[in-house]
Each structure stands twice: as structure tokens, then as C-alpha cells.
Motif scaffolding. Sequence first.
Motif, short mmCIF file in Angstrom:
data_model
loop_
_atom_site.label_atom_id
_atom_site.label_comp_id
_atom_site.label_asym_id
_atom_site.label_seq_id
_atom_site.Cartn_x
_atom_site.Cartn_y
_atom_site.Cartn_z
N ALA A 194 0.85 -1.19 0.00
CA ALA A 194 0.00 0.00 0.00
C ALA A 194 0.88 1.24 0.00
O ALA A 194 2.07 1.19 0.34
CB ALA A 194 -0.92 0.01 1.22
N ASP A 195 0.29 2.40 -0.38
CA ASP A 195 1.00 3.66 -0.32
C ASP A 195 0.24 4.64 0.56
O ASP A 195 -0.79 4.30 1.16
CB ASP A 195 1.25 4.23 -1.72
CG ASP A 195 -0.04 4.64 -2.44
OD1 ASP A 195 -1.12 4.63 -1.82
OD2 ASP A 195 0.03 4.98 -3.63
N ARG A 241 -1.62 7.13 -0.13
CA ARG A 241 -2.99 7.45 -0.54
C ARG A 241 -3.96 6.40 -0.04
O ARG A 241 -5.05 6.72 0.44
CB ARG A 241 -3.05 7.56 -2.06
CG ARG A 241 -2.28 8.76 -2.61
CD ARG A 241 -2.17 8.71 -4.12
NE ARG A 241 -1.44 9.87 -4.64
CZ ARG A 241 -0.96 9.94 -5.87
NH1 ARG A 241 -1.12 8.91 -6.71
NH2 ARG A 241 -0.30 11.01 -6.28
N GLN A 242 -3.58 5.14 -0.17
CA GLN A 242 -4.44 4.07 0.37
C GLN A 242 -4.53 4.17 1.89
O GLN A 242 -5.58 3.89 2.47
CB GLN A 242 -3.89 2.71 -0.05
CG GLN A 242 -4.02 2.44 -1.54
CD GLN A 242 -3.16 1.27 -1.97
OE1 GLN A 242 -1.95 1.39 -2.12
NE2 GLN A 242 -3.80 0.13 -2.19
N GLY A 265 -7.27 6.46 3.05
CA GLY A 265 -8.58 5.82 3.04
C GLY A 265 -8.79 4.93 4.25
O GLY A 265 -9.87 4.93 4.86
N SER A 314 4.23 6.80 2.81
CA SER A 314 4.81 5.70 2.05
C SER A 314 6.23 5.53 2.57
O SER A 314 6.99 6.50 2.66
CB SER A 314 4.83 6.02 0.54
OG SER A 314 3.54 6.27 0.05
#
Length: 486
Positions: A257-258, A260-261, A264, A399
Motif C-alpha cells: 500500500a502507499d 494514498r491508500q 482511506g 509511504s
Amino acid sequence: MTDPTEPTDYPAVPYSFDVTHSTSEVIAEHPDLEPGAETDSVVTIAGRMMLRRDQGKIAFGTLQDSTGRIQLFATTKLTADFEGFTSLSIGDWIAVTGIVMTTRRGELSVRVEQWTVLASARRPFPDKWHGISDPDVRYRQRYVDLWVSDDTREAFRKRSEIVSAIRRRLADEKFIEVETPMLHPIPGGAAARPFVTHHNALDTDLYLRIAPELYLKRLVVGGMERVFEIGRVFRNEGMSTRHNPEFTMLELYWAYADYRQMMGLVETLLEGVAIDVLGTTKLEYDGRELDLSAPWRRATMEELILEHAGVEVSLDTPREELEGICERFGVETRPSYGPGKLILEIYEKTTEAELWGPVFVTDYPKEVSPLSRDHRDRPGYTERFEGIVAGRELLNAFSELLDPVEQLARFEAQEADKAAGDDEAMVIDADYVRALDYGLPPTAGLGIGIDRLVMLLTGTTTIRDVILFPTLRAENPVSSARPADR
């Protein structure tokens, strides 16, 4: 005053006692009794006597346990040792056996038939209706505060619910809870001054952890793709309404994952926890409304500085101009600060406290983000964000930096900052660099301050109100420990 070295005359108390009901269970089992009713339900309850009033041949008391309060009803005719019962002190622990009934006024009660002292309160309890007015006494004597303050008990009940809700929701997302060391051979994982101790057998200094980050990322290298830890961290810094030297952090690492994820995951996690604990995402904090529902706003640090300070800055802004902005806003600087650090200082001075949020502040300069991965689109920046709610940092995420060569170079830059006088700069963790040599896959990391989250969801404005035993200045140990006369 009793001499603590002399034997005391505490009344004999049992080694254990069989309790059949809590006060809340008694109340739940008898919701609709008519005034003046008597049942055939015999219960044994235990707790502290928090109120008592005598009226000749009858006496009333309020017994409180961890679940609530219930009235006690005693009479000269039916209560064993009625005189002893009316001599009990406020705060005494007692056990009571009797039938469940209601008084003529309809008050649910336990009629006292047998009673036993379980512990005597040799110090006077505060007036239950007024609580403890001195905050220092509240925090230092939490064992009293918990009895006399409904708000205190409720805050710590909610704290337990919040942590449990986090664990449930992360388990649903297939994250595994782990434990990593609290004693570290070198401090790392965050920019902070550590506490130092000494291990005699190894004859070496160790550091109370300032963050579990580097150990958790070692676990991702080891193949544990979704891990988290909720535990204490320690930072040898000042204290304030938002800072305590030891506090609780959630740290989480998510392979593949990064950042941005991760945004969320964060907004849905905190939205869900608020619903679990409060039944809503909307709350009032410090007199203002706040809504934790997803999605949260996303904005870069520089965009927010422009909105709130009215100045446009970037890594391309000439240093003299950045220094002039710092001087204009009263921001202290050092010669070692580069453009990224100057921008961060401007943001923290002018903008962060104004962000009611919730908002994800994104794209931190590389200079102030030694463990974050380079931004894929903005040279000199990293894929890092902080979650700001009610004008304060609630969480930090990014990240993760994967390249061992780059990580070593950033550690070396941090060591140079330390040599230049930055006590909070990191040092080189050679074993962590070695772990990266084995390969860390694309990974996103997150740290949430549990105490600040509890403050938010309980409407509390000082961290001491959500830590059971906050750090305080020492008091006189002899006078505080000396028992009081009955």
C-alpha cells in the motif's frame, strides 16, 4: 496521626467474599417494581458506602461499585448490628446481603439484612457531590478521583472501548497485533529525545523506545504483511495539555500500500471507531462542532500556509525570503535549517492550530521526513501526511522509504543535524539498514496518538484527564504515605 511502624487496629476482614450481583445487574433485573414492593430475590452486593443518612430506626445508604449505584435500606428490626451500620464511614468497602425492594417513594433498594466490612477508609473521602477541586490531587490520587467523579470513570470506560474498537476493526482488515521491544540499543523511529537507562549484566546503555516503527518494518521485511502494535512510547520532552513523557501509540504497517491508500484506511477506521463508541461521527470539542465522517479534506502544507498565513512558500523560495517570513511571524530558526525545515516551522507557527479539520496535510519536505519515500511527482518532497483534527496533530503516516542506500544517507544527514545541536535528530540504525538490504516491499506506515484520540472522543482538553496516572512532580514521600487516623 498513626505511626506507620506500629500495628494498626483494622477490623478483621475476610480473605474473599462471594458476590452474587453487581449493582447494575440488580437494577436490570428489577426495572418495574411498584413503590413499596418487596421481592423474594436475595442478593449479595459489594462496593463503597458513598452516602449515608440516619433517620432514627431506619437508615439509608448509597452503595457504589464499578457498574453503578444502588440504595441500601437498613432497619433496627431486620438489619444485623444496626448501630454498627450507622457508624460506617463514607468510603468504607462493605458487602451487603438482603432482598430487593422499593421504598414507599419507589426507590429501588437492597434491604440490609447482613453486612460485612471489606476495607475501612481511614482517610476522609471528598464530598461525593463536589468531587476533587484541586487538579493535582485528582491526578495524583486517581484512586479517589475514580470514585467521586462520574466524568473520570466515563472517560476511562470510553478509552477502553476506543482501543477495543480499533483492535476489532484492524483484525477485520486482517492486520496482526504484535509486540516489539521497549528497550532499544539505539533510539530511532521518530525525532525525539529519549530516556536512557543502563543494563548492568550487559554493561550497556539502553533507551526507552520513542517509537516501535523500525522494529515493525523489520517484521514486514520478515513477511508479516499487515502488522500493528498498541503500546507505550517514551519521549524525554516537556509536558503540556497535549504531551506526557509516556503515552500510547498505535503504529501500523501495510505491505503493498502507499500513503494514498493509507488515507482511506485512516478515515474509515476513525469514522468507524467514533460510531462504535459514540454512535455518531458528529461531536462537539472545545465548544466547536466537528465531524469525523469520511472523506477528509486533503491539502498540501504549502496550500494551507497560503490559506492561513497569506504567504506563498515552496522549496524553490529563496532562503533569504523564507528567513524573512520566519522573522515576520516570530519563528525561531537555526543556521542548520534548510528550506524544508523552515517551511515546516512556518506551518507549525502559523497554520496547524488553525486547522479544525479533519484534514490530511500532505507532501512534507524530504528534509524533515527521514523515513518517508520520495514523492513520485514532486522532487524534494515525500509521500507523507499528518492528520490534523481540532488544531492538533492526531496522526502521522507515509509511504515508507525502501532503498537502503538512501536510508543510510538520510540517517547520516540526521547525525549531522545532531552534531549541529539538534537533540531530537535520529542516529544511524545499521541493523535496520541491513534489514532493508533483504528487501522491504512497497509499504505504508501509520502512527496514531491514542491519548489524543481519546481526548477528542471524550471532549477532554488535557491529556492528563485520559491517562490514569500522568507524570507529575514528586511530592513528599513520607507525609503522603503516612496513614491517617480513623
